[in-house]
Design an enzyme around this catalytic site. Structure first.
Site, mmCIF file in Angstrom:
data_model
loop_
_atom_site.group_PDB
_atom_site.id
_atom_site.type_symbol
_atom_site.label_atom_id
_atom_site.label_comp_id
_atom_site.label_asym_id
_atom_site.label_seq_id
_atom_site.Cartn_x
_atom_site.Cartn_y
_atom_site.Cartn_z
ATOM 1 N N ASN A 195 -7.986 0.985 -3.514
ATOM 2 C CA ASN A 195 -7.050 2.118 -3.487
ATOM 3 C C ASN A 195 -7.294 2.943 -4.746
ATOM 4 O OD1 ASN A 195 -4.896 3.861 -3.449
ATOM 5 N ND2 ASN A 195 -3.324 2.302 -3.819
ATOM 6 N N TRP A 196 -7.956 4.061 -4.572
ATOM 7 C CA TRP A 196 -8.319 4.891 -5.736
ATOM 8 C C TRP A 196 -7.135 5.689 -6.279
ATOM 9 C CZ3 TRP A 196 -13.728 7.487 -4.336
ATOM 10 C CH2 TRP A 196 -14.681 6.457 -4.182
ATOM 11 N N LYS A 197 -6.054 5.709 -5.551
ATOM 12 C CA LYS A 197 -4.868 6.490 -5.949
ATOM 13 C C LYS A 197 -5.278 7.942 -6.269
ATOM 14 C CE LYS A 197 -2.876 2.233 -7.558
ATOM 15 N NZ LYS A 197 -1.815 1.563 -8.253
ATOM 16 N N HIS A 205 3.153 1.857 0.355
ATOM 17 C CA HIS A 205 2.799 1.415 -0.994
ATOM 18 C C HIS A 205 4.030 1.568 -1.891
ATOM 19 C CE1 HIS A 205 0.924 1.216 -4.925
ATOM 20 N NE2 HIS A 205 -0.121 0.643 -4.341
ATOM 21 N N GLU A 240 4.367 2.608 -4.774
ATOM 22 C CA GLU A 240 4.422 3.888 -5.501
ATOM 23 C C GLU A 240 4.987 4.997 -4.619
ATOM 24 O OE1 GLU A 240 0.390 3.952 -6.961
ATOM 25 O OE2 GLU A 240 0.878 2.294 -8.311
ATOM 26 N N GLU A 267 2.292 -7.091 -2.049
ATOM 27 C CA GLU A 267 2.052 -6.562 -3.393
ATOM 28 C C GLU A 267 3.342 -6.628 -4.212
ATOM 29 O OE1 GLU A 267 -1.506 -3.792 -3.665
ATOM 30 O OE2 GLU A 267 0.155 -2.551 -3.042
ATOM 31 N N GLY A 311 -0.600 -2.713 -11.410
ATOM 32 C CA GLY A 311 -0.975 -1.915 -12.586
ATOM 33 C C GLY A 311 -0.465 -2.471 -13.900
ATOM 34 N N SER A 353 -2.965 -6.238 -9.672
ATOM 35 C CA SER A 353 -3.801 -6.610 -10.815
ATOM 36 C C SER A 353 -4.915 -7.589 -10.452
ATOM 37 C CB SER A 353 -2.941 -7.169 -11.951
ATOM 38 O OG SER A 353 -2.075 -6.162 -12.441
ATOM 39 N N GLY A 391 -6.284 -1.902 -6.950
ATOM 40 C CA GLY A 391 -6.041 -0.571 -7.495
ATOM 41 C C GLY A 391 -7.028 -0.258 -8.600
HETATM 42 C C1 PEP Z 1 -2.241 -1.120 -5.895
HETATM 43 O O1 PEP Z 1 -1.949 -0.028 -6.344
HETATM 44 O O2 PEP Z 1 -2.169 -1.346 -4.690
HETATM 45 C C2 PEP Z 1 -2.688 -2.136 -6.838
HETATM 46 C C3 PEP Z 1 -2.766 -3.357 -6.411
HETATM 47 O O3 PEP Z 1 -2.970 -1.702 -8.113
HETATM 48 P P1 PEP Z 1 -3.595 -2.605 -9.301
HETATM 49 O O4 PEP Z 1 -4.741 -3.400 -8.730
HETATM 50 O O5 PEP Z 1 -4.022 -1.644 -10.330
HETATM 51 O O6 PEP Z 1 -2.500 -3.517 -9.758
#
Ligand code: PEP
Length: 256
Positions: free
Chosen positions: A14-16, A102, A104, A172, A178, A217, A238
């Site tokens: 997921n490049w956001k 998600h 976010e 998640e 993050g 993470s 992410g």
């Molecule tokens: C995500 O945004 O779905 C995610 C898992 O981010 P990260 O790996 O940076 O925790």
């Protein structure tokens, strides 16, 4: 390695809101090299770039083992929704997956589980596989309410119409996204067992019918251990998906 009885292991990046054409091209081509060297077809690698880069990534990954997806979609097929993108538009741009719910978006855009449910159903209707995110906040975990939160989110967000077996669930925990804080292996296994039970009791799915991923993470250093947890069928990544070396190491961990 993810549960042997399941057909595939999913590694989703997921490049956001990161990347422009030059950086995206470089990142995708490194991932394509690595995915092309995969010993088996049992690992599905999926890149979810920002919408502006979707067509580019779809073109670059066309006829390769790598797939691409959107990061969100609107619940309606079309209409006066300035700034929004429908599932059919993502499909038209070359996506085969889309992330919905998600944290976010649930937090930053006040998306309810009911809305996430409509998006997931719209995705299925447009021929996309929704990657449906659920997960508890830190306060909910500390209060011993993690299981209840995930039960409620799944009940309210899982699509009830369409080819629901095509849904991928991503657990998640919000506090792990993050932050560099990862759920430990026994908590991950416990939550994945809980989700498998819910998928069976509430929706009638057999144990390995719906893939359930972990996200939060995930890094090269912990990917192999997470992928070995019972009930984990892949990872949603992410920040590490923005670093070609790290993401390739995570893809390789799925092979070990
Ligand atoms: C995500 O945004 O779905 C995610 C898992 O981010 P990260 O790996 O940076 O925790």
């Amino acid at each position: 390695m993810a549960q042997k009885t399941y057909m595939k292991t999913y590694i989703i990046g997921n490049w956001k809101m990161h990347g422009v054409r030059t950086s995206a091209r470089a990142l995708a081509s490194t991932v394509l090299d690595a995915a092309g060297r995969l010993a088996s077809q049992k690992t599905e690698v999926i890149l979810c770039p920002p919408a502006t880069l979707l067509s580019l990534i779809a073109d670059l990954t066309y006829n390769t083992p790598v797939r691409c997806g959107g990061q969100d979609c609107h619940a309606e097929a079309e209409g006066a929704y300035t700034g929004e993108i429908s599932a059919a538009m993502l499909r038209d741009a070359g996506a085969t997956y889309v992330i919905v719910g998600h944290s976010e978006r649930r937090a930053g855009h006040s998306e309810s589980s009911r809305e996430v449910n409509r998006k997931a159903e719209a995705a299925l209707a447009a021929g996309l596989r929704p990657v449906l995110c659920v997960g508890e906040s830190l306060a909910e975990r500390k209060a011993g309410r993690a299981m209840d939160t995930v039960r409620r989110q799944l009940r309210e967000s899982m699509p009830r119409q369409g080819d629901t077996k095509r849904v991928i669930v991503a657990y998640e925990p919000v506090w792990a996204i993050g932050t560099g804080q990862v759920a430990n292996a026994s908590d991950i296994a416990e939550m994945h067992a809980h989700i498998a039970t819910l998928l069976k009791s509430e929706f009638g799915f057999a144990e390995t019918e719906v893939a359930v991923l972990y996200g939060g993470s995930v890094k090269p250093a912990n990917a192999a251990e997470i992928l070995r947890c019972p009930g984990v069928h892949g990872v949603l990544v992410g920040s590490a998906s923005l670093n070609a070396e790290e993401f390739v190491a995570i893809i390789n961990a799925a092979q070990s």
